[in-house]
Enzyme design. Structure first.
Site, short mmCIF file in Angstrom:
data_model
loop_
_atom_site.label_atom_id
_atom_site.label_comp_id
_atom_site.label_asym_id
_atom_site.label_seq_id
_atom_site.Cartn_x
_atom_site.Cartn_y
_atom_site.Cartn_z
N GLU A 1 44.60 42.23 47.22
CA GLU A 1 45.07 42.66 45.89
C GLU A 1 44.61 41.69 44.80
O GLU A 1 44.26 42.11 43.69
CB GLU A 1 46.60 42.74 45.96
CG GLU A 1 47.33 42.95 44.67
CD GLU A 1 47.36 44.39 44.22
OE1 GLU A 1 46.28 44.98 44.14
OE2 GLU A 1 48.45 44.90 43.94
N THR B 1 43.61 45.87 35.43
CA THR B 1 44.78 45.00 35.62
C THR B 1 44.50 43.55 35.18
O THR B 1 45.34 42.90 34.57
CB THR B 1 45.25 45.01 37.09
OG1 THR B 1 45.53 46.36 37.44
CG2 THR B 1 46.49 44.17 37.31
#
Ligand code: HSE
Length: 311
Positions: free
Chosen positions: A132, A185
């Site tokens: 991630e 992000t």
């Protein structure tokens, strides 16, 4: 005898949940990613990606969330196993509903199964987080933990990791609405304040505590009062055209609360029933449409399952 190939599905997730920046997230039933891992006789990882809007996803294993998660996993058990990882993206990247986390979660569950399950599901979390991190540029678990464990998750502490499963009222339903554009992000994390005023920190802590108590008591009014984000929403709202209009449409149509899902651009809402969550979704899609944006709504209970091994 160990399998040579495996297919695993992991679902999308909603992170932050307004008051729980980087520390609360929940899994939803759809959309999902499917990962197929096939072992090879020579070392090295090959990444193959399919699905809409996947051009921006890196295929270098160390830059790809699934690839990096598998590399981190294999390194931890001192294995140089080569494999091909096929990623069927059902979750659009950069949508704000844990696209990279789903790929990483499915990948670590799949490779662990192929290696004979030497690690527990809990052990897999750090490897999913390593995956991630290459997409988000930060070490956070509020998408990967729900993708891996299912349910509504509280990350009480990152150092040491302390992951807790929160109770979920039976009638609680989620709506996630994905407008048709991408927010990176990494960029959305860069815009966050480095410091927050003490007053905001106190209010956020109060809301977070209220939210967890609201879940435990199935007190939807308390949940709604607590779903306020003083950290990320004030700066990230400007990334989403008509954010306040769409949020108001959700609240006017009966949502318990509504905010940015993860780093956006998706919005999420919580509702008191499946019907209510669908009505809220329709109102949010209409509000986006009136402001020139196409979007898609997913209504779902809080998804309580681990990644599913398909074959
Ligand atoms: N908590 C993370 C953030 C989630 O808001 O940056 C990213 O999906």
């Amino acid at each position: 005898m160990l399998k040579k190939s495996i297919r695993v599905r992991a679902t999308a997730s909603v992170a932050n949940v307004s008051c729980g920046f980087d520390c609360i997230g929940y899994a939803i039933a759809e959309p999902s990613d499917v990962i197929t891992i096939t072992t090879k006789n020579k070392p090295g990882i090959e990444i193959i990606i399919s699905g809409p809007k996947t051009d921006s996803i890196p295929t270098k294993p160390e830059k790809n969330t699934a690839g990096k998660a598998v590399l981190s996993y294999l390194n931890s058990i001192n294995q140089e196993q080569g494999c091909a990882i096929e990623i069927e993206k059902g979750i659009p990247p950069g949508s704000g509903i844990g696209s990279s986390a789903a790929s990483a979660a499915a990948a670590v569950v799949g490779i662990n199964e192929l290696m004979g399950n030497p690690l527990t599901l809990d052990d897999l979390l750090v490897h999913g987080m390593a995956g991630e991190a290459v997409a988000s540029g930060g070490f956070h678990a509020d998408n990967i933990a729900p993708a891996l464990f299912g349910g509504m998750i509280l990350i009480r502490s990152y150092d040491p990791l302390d992951i807790l499963n929160l109770p979920v009222p039976e009638d609680l339903f989620s709506t996630a609405v994905l407008p048709d554009f991408v927010v990176n992000t990494k960029d959305a994390r860069r815009m966050l304040p480095k410091r927050v005023p003490l007053k905001s920190a106190v209010a956020q802590a109060g809301n977070l505590a209220g939210f967890t108590l609201g879940l435990q008591k199935a007190d939807f009014d308390l949940l709604g009062r607590s779903m306020v984000d003083l950290f990320a929403e004030p700066v990230r709202a400007e990334l989403i055209p008509a954010f306040h209009i769409v949020q108001k449409a959700a609240m006017d149509n009966g949502a318990i609360g509504c905010g940015i899902s993860g780093s956006g651009p998706a919005l999420f809402a919580l509702s008191e029933s499946e019907d209510a969550s669908r009505k809220v979704g329709t109102a949010m899609v209409d509000a986006f449409k009136k402001n020139g944006l196409n979007s898609i709504a997913y209504s779902s209970p809080i998804h309580k399952k681990h990644p599913e091994i398909l074959d």
